[in-house]
Design an enzyme around this catalytic site. Structure first.
Site, PDB file in Angstrom:
ATOM      1  N   GLY A 143       3.674  10.973  -1.052  1.00 13.68           N
ATOM      2  CA  GLY A 143       4.360  12.263  -1.083  1.00 13.68           C
ATOM      3  C   GLY A 143       5.776  12.177  -0.524  1.00 13.68           C
ATOM      4  O   GLY A 143       6.680  12.861  -0.988  1.00 13.68           O
ATOM      5  N   GLY A 186      -0.477   4.430   2.112  1.00  6.05           N
ATOM      6  CA  GLY A 186      -0.695   4.251   3.546  1.00  6.05           C
ATOM      7  C   GLY A 186       0.487   3.666   4.297  1.00  6.05           C
ATOM      8  O   GLY A 186       0.623   3.868   5.500  1.00  6.05           O
ATOM      9  N   HIS A 218      -1.520  -2.813 -10.219  1.00  6.57           N
ATOM     10  CA  HIS A 218      -1.387  -1.493  -9.603  1.00  6.57           C
ATOM     11  C   HIS A 218      -2.801  -0.927  -9.545  1.00  6.57           C
ATOM     12  O   HIS A 218      -3.440  -0.789 -10.590  1.00  6.57           O
ATOM     13  CB  HIS A 218      -0.553  -0.538 -10.458  1.00  6.57           C
ATOM     14  CG  HIS A 218       0.809  -1.050 -10.824  1.00  6.57           C
ATOM     15  ND1 HIS A 218       1.946  -0.632 -10.192  1.00  6.57           N
ATOM     16  CD2 HIS A 218       1.207  -1.929 -11.766  1.00  6.57           C
ATOM     17  CE1 HIS A 218       2.988  -1.234 -10.727  1.00  6.57           C
ATOM     18  NE2 HIS A 218       2.576  -2.026 -11.694  1.00  6.57           N
ATOM     19  N   TYR A 233       9.846   1.610  -8.578  1.00  2.00           N
ATOM     20  CA  TYR A 233       8.817   1.996  -9.524  1.00  2.00           C
ATOM     21  C   TYR A 233       8.566   3.488  -9.492  1.00  2.00           C
ATOM     22  O   TYR A 233       8.548   4.090  -8.432  1.00  2.00           O
ATOM     23  CB  TYR A 233       7.503   1.287  -9.168  1.00  2.00           C
ATOM     24  CG  TYR A 233       6.906   0.548 -10.321  1.00  2.00           C
ATOM     25  CD1 TYR A 233       7.307  -0.741 -10.608  1.00  2.00           C
ATOM     26  CD2 TYR A 233       5.947   1.141 -11.138  1.00  2.00           C
ATOM     27  CE1 TYR A 233       6.760  -1.428 -11.678  1.00  2.00           C
ATOM     28  CE2 TYR A 233       5.402   0.462 -12.204  1.00  2.00           C
ATOM     29  CZ  TYR A 233       5.810  -0.820 -12.465  1.00  2.00           C
ATOM     30  OH  TYR A 233       5.271  -1.493 -13.520  1.00  2.00           O
ATOM     31  N   ASP A 234       8.332   4.083 -10.658  1.00  2.00           N
ATOM     32  CA  ASP A 234       8.059   5.513 -10.738  1.00  2.00           C
ATOM     33  C   ASP A 234       6.629   5.727 -11.230  1.00  2.00           C
ATOM     34  O   ASP A 234       6.225   5.123 -12.226  1.00  2.00           O
ATOM     35  CB  ASP A 234       9.005   6.205 -11.732  1.00  2.00           C
ATOM     36  CG  ASP A 234      10.468   6.033 -11.356  1.00  2.00           C
ATOM     37  OD1 ASP A 234      10.901   4.871 -11.189  1.00  2.00           O
ATOM     38  OD2 ASP A 234      11.173   7.040 -11.254  1.00  2.00           O
ATOM     39  N   PHE A 245       0.895  -1.162   0.000  1.00  2.00           N
ATOM     40  CA  PHE A 245       0.000   0.000   0.000  1.00  2.00           C
ATOM     41  C   PHE A 245       0.937   1.216   0.000  1.00  2.00           C
ATOM     42  O   PHE A 245       1.423   1.632   1.045  1.00  2.00           O
ATOM     43  CB  PHE A 245      -0.895  -0.009   1.234  1.00  2.00           C
ATOM     44  CG  PHE A 245      -1.922  -1.113   1.220  1.00  2.00           C
ATOM     45  CD1 PHE A 245      -3.222  -0.858   0.786  1.00  2.00           C
ATOM     46  CD2 PHE A 245      -1.602  -2.405   1.613  1.00  2.00           C
ATOM     47  CE1 PHE A 245      -4.183  -1.869   0.772  1.00  2.00           C
ATOM     48  CE2 PHE A 245      -2.548  -3.420   1.591  1.00  2.00           C
ATOM     49  CZ  PHE A 245      -3.838  -3.154   1.168  1.00  2.00           C
ATOM     50  N   ASP A 246       1.195   1.711  -1.182  1.00  2.00           N
ATOM     51  CA  ASP A 246       2.256   2.706  -1.313  1.00  2.00           C
ATOM     52  C   ASP A 246       1.940   4.026  -0.640  1.00  2.00           C
ATOM     53  O   ASP A 246       2.840   4.755  -0.246  1.00  2.00           O
ATOM     54  CB  ASP A 246       2.570   2.944  -2.796  1.00  2.00           C
ATOM     55  CG  ASP A 246       3.465   1.848  -3.347  1.00  2.00           C
ATOM     56  OD1 ASP A 246       4.171   1.200  -2.556  1.00  2.00           O
ATOM     57  OD2 ASP A 246       3.472   1.640  -4.571  1.00  2.00           O
ATOM     58  N   ASP A 294     -23.777  16.267   0.284  1.00  2.00           N
ATOM     59  CA  ASP A 294     -22.365  16.427  -0.084  1.00  2.00           C
ATOM     60  C   ASP A 294     -21.750  15.028  -0.247  1.00  2.00           C
ATOM     61  O   ASP A 294     -21.708  14.265   0.716  1.00  2.00           O
ATOM     62  CB  ASP A 294     -21.660  17.219   1.023  1.00  2.00           C
ATOM     63  CG  ASP A 294     -20.286  17.679   0.586  1.00  2.00           C
ATOM     64  OD1 ASP A 294     -19.886  17.381  -0.558  1.00  2.00           O
ATOM     65  OD2 ASP A 294     -19.607  18.340   1.393  1.00  2.00           O
TER      66      ASP A 294
HETATM   67 CU   LIG Z   1       3.783  -3.082 -12.931  1.00  2.00          CU
END
Ligand SMILES: [Cu+2]
Ligand SMILES: *[C@@H]1O[C@H](CO)[C@@H](O)[C@H](O)[C@H]1NC(C)=O
Ligand SMILES: *[C@@H]1O[C@H](CO)[C@@H](O)[C@H](O)[C@H]1NC(C)=O
Ligand SMILES: *[C@@H]1O[C@H](CO)[C@@H](O)[C@H](O)[C@H]1NC(C)=O
Ligand SMILES: *[C@@H]1O[C@H](CO)[C@@H](O)[C@H](O)[C@H]1NC(C)=O
Length: 663
Positions: A317, A312, A457, A398-399, A309-310, A606
């Site tokens: 950032g 959390g 992803h 990974y970017d 979980f990139d 809302d």
């Molecule tokens: Cu991939």
């Protein structure tokens, strides 16, 4: 993919002069370095014990209530600036709120639920160095004939696989061989798994299984020999204005902020409507990447837990790369810096974390050629020019290039592009002919001894749309086949639209592509002159992908929202993170799918739209040694929001303005 290298490129800044926070700050501005320093001072001066036992895992703006933000105008001071902090000390997780304006503690409570906060960069660096002085590991490296000086270890979150509740934070390490190549990710020391207790910062478990050879270094490097061509943008100079964190361009206005967890946050995007006397009309209150889930598909000891979980666990950032002019963005783009709090609470600068530039794509925004009128040839067109805001997160191997593109047509195009290095497994195979049917069907053999493992992803966006006001409704316009039954014409069928307004959260869960439908967020309280509901619609720019994991699989429980691409929830300030606030070691008890089970009313209130852009990644040989960009995304497109094509209208209005002095 998210193995995390230990190489840090951010620069620590010590601010010696903590001057007072600016009261003129926009209420959604990120915390300034001074404000971050104030937060640290307050934490250290309260009853909390001082470092090193204290570690700061997250510091961000605790933004004021939505109505306060909407009521704010530049002439008045902001509502009191507050920071939300997640810190750990004494083995406990604390949630702390600090009034930054007068440097006081508002609240401090211990979190007793499951899951742990974001990992800090510092503790990952410290953990990654542990194996290099750990005798069993030194022995494993020697047995493989690998020089210790060439070994790089990376941090891999351990996930949760049904273990009983524990107060210990555990992290796994996997190691690789650099040295002859910078591309160490494709040279794994397969078979070795190191488990670290993060709070004690020591190795608590070590495994080394019989291993296949380390893949060769030859042909894996990606450095050097590249010419950086000039990237062309805005040939006529910047056509946009940046004032603090607010940006205006063409008919758009919006606010940008940086957050250690979310990365780029776009807020208060509004569009100027010349047809309505130039009034600003609200479109998006807040949009950002809420979570990025990347599960791998090899159920062996060294791979089963790779379900990252990139956002959390690692911080989308926190791992943002400083952008380089002429490499990542045009040289004449505008760049913005970001600041986060380091583990010790000190502000750390990420220079050039965002770039903003006008894009001249060479496309047309609209065109028409008319031959139909005898004796006339009419050709009309306008070039497509848009404004792009970009952030790149390089999460270890990974970017992710994330773009928010604003168009004069009123559309917001959101793009996410993947590039970087695949996560590969060392294998004995040197040719696909050696792979027996049913044998190791978990990846693609890309070069000798190198299997790139299948994975996904899933990029989940938080989209608090406020279409011309807060109270909105989610509408599915379903296309249904109908029959011609009266025989009046020879046609036998056609399609028509059946409009369904979502009443409760259950109606807001959508598996895209299952039935042909357009998905809209409308303001049922406002109509166009023609009587249509004012709205925006969500258009996917890629094939929808949903999780294929079994419902009772542990990573699936944690990311159970991944089965649908769209969810709609009523706005709730504390529901920000699709996988929950505490994701490291989470159990899936605080995620989007769980909130949605309350089945709250979402009609004419809302609402927040959550949209997942997914990629199923079967690796191919061209992805090696470094994969070319793979893109997807979506568009938020005005749909009966304007009276007509706003592009054309503004042109016509320009003409009228030009003509009027003559008439
Ligand atoms: Cu991939
Ligand atoms: C700080 O300001 C808040 C209101 O914004 C107030 O309630 C609080 O008492 C103040 N604290 C101190 C220490 O001045
Ligand atoms: C791979 O080769 C090594 C020796 O080079 C051997 O010990 C190991 O058992 C082999 N692994 C498999 C899965 O065949
Ligand atoms: C807001 O969200 C939190 C977390 O999901 C929940 O505990 C709370 O009850 C929610 N409030 C409302 C009014 O639904
Ligand atoms: C929006 O809807 C809520 C109920 O969901 C209501 O209380 C509120 O008054 C509405 N606001 C406006 C501006 O219509």
């Amino acid at each position: 993919m998210a193995s995390k290298s230990s190489i840090l490129f951010h620069f620590s800044f010590l601010f010696l002069l903590p001057w007072l926070s600016q009261s003129s700050a926009h209420p959604l501005d990120p915390l300034s370095p001074d404000e971050i320093s104030t937060v640290r001072r307050v934490i250290l001066s309260t009853h909390l014990p001082s470092p090193p036992s204290l570690s700061i895992h997250y510091v961000g703006v605790d933004e004021p209530a939505k109505h306060e933000v909407l009521a704010w105008d530049q002439k008045r001071p902001s509502p009191p600036r507050q920071a939300f902090v997640i810190a750990r000390f004494g083995g406990e997780t604390h949630e702390i709120i600090i009034n930054v304006a007068n440097a006081s503690l508002v609240s401090d409570r211990v979190y007793y639920g499951s899951g742990f906060p974001l990992l800090t960069l510092e503790e990952q660096t410290a953990a990654a160095a542990l194996p290099l002085s750990y005798p069993p590991f030194i022995d494993s490296a020697r047995r493989r004939g690998v020089a210790l000086a060439d070994v790089v270890c990376s941090t891999f979150t351990a996930g949760w696989f049904g273990e009983p509740e524990s107060a210990r934070r555990r992290l796994k390490l996997l190691c690789f061989v650099a040295g002859e190549t910078a591309n160490f990710y494709v040279r794994p020391l397969e078979g070795i798994v190191v488990v670290v207790d993060l709070d004690d910062m020591r190795i608590v478990e070590y495994r080394d299984r019989v291993a296949p050879p380390v893949p060769k270094a030859a042909g894996t490097d990606y450095r050097g020999g590249r010419q950086h061509r000039v990237m062309v943008a805005q040939p006529a100079g910047k056509g946009f204005k940046v004032d603090g964190h607010s940006v205006s361009w063409s008919n758009w206005q919006f606010h940008l902020s940086y957050d250690a967890r979310a990365g780029l946050i776009v807020s208060l995007a509004s569009v100027c409507d010349t047809d309505k006397g130039g009034t600003r009309r609200r479109v998006l209150y807040r949009g950002y990447v809420s979570e990025l889930f990347v599960p791998y598909m090899d159920p062996v000891e060294e791979w089963y837990f790779r379900t990252f979980f990139d956002s959390g666990e690692y911080g989308f950032g926190l791992w943002a790369s400083p952008l380089v002019p002429n490499v990542d963005c045009p040289a004449n783009a505008e760049f913005m810096d970001g600041y986060y709090a380091g583990q010790d609470g000190q502000p750390v600068k990420v220079p050039n974390v965002f770039c903003i530039f006008e894009r001249y794509s060479g496309d047309v925004a609209w065109r028409h050629t008319e031959f139909g009128i005898p004796g006339q040839l009419i050709r009309e067109a306008d070039p497509e020019v848009s404004l792009v805001v970009r952030m790149v997160a390089a999460l270890g191997n990974y970017d992710y290039v994330t773009d928010w593109e604003f168009k004069s047509s009123g559309s917001i195009k959101v793009g996410v592009s993947l590039t970087g290095i695949l996560e590969v497994k060392g294998t004995n195979y040197t040719h696909t002919s050696q792979i027996a049917a049913g044998d190791d069907q978990h990846g693609s053999l890309l070069v000798q001894n190198t299997m790139a493992i299948y994975h996904d992803h899933f990029v989940t966006y938080y989209l608090d749309l406020d279409i011309d006001g807060c109270n909105n409704t989610f509408v599915k316009s379903k296309l249904k086949t109908a029959r011609v039954t009266d025989g009046s014409v020879p046609r036998r069928s056609y399609w028509t639209v059946v409009r369904e307004a979502a009443r409760t959260e259950a109606d807001g869960r959508v598996e895209m592509g299952a039935v042909p439908a357009e998905l809209l967020v409308v303001n049922p309280n406002k109509k166009t002159k023609m009587g249509n509901d004012i709205g925006y619609r969500l258009i996917s720019n890629g094939a929808p992908a949903a999780s294929l994991l079994a419902d009772d699989d542990y990573p699936e429980m944690r990311a159970s929202y991944g089965k649908k691409q769209v969810w709609v929830t009523p706005y709730n300030k504390s529901e920000k993170w699709a996988a929950g606030l505490y994701v490291d070691n989470s159990r899936g008890d605080d995620n989007l799918a769980v909130w949605s089970q309350r089945n709250r009313v979402i009609e004419n209130t809302d609402i927040v739209l959550w949209h997942t852009v997914g990629f199923h990644h079967i690796p191919y040989q061209e992805d090696f040694p470094l994969m070319p960009m793979l893109s997807s995304g979506f568009e938020l497109r005005p749909s009966n929001f304007f009276e007509r094509n706003p592009f054309f209208k503004s042109k016509q209005q320009r003409q009228e303005e030009h003509r009027s002095p003559l008439s």
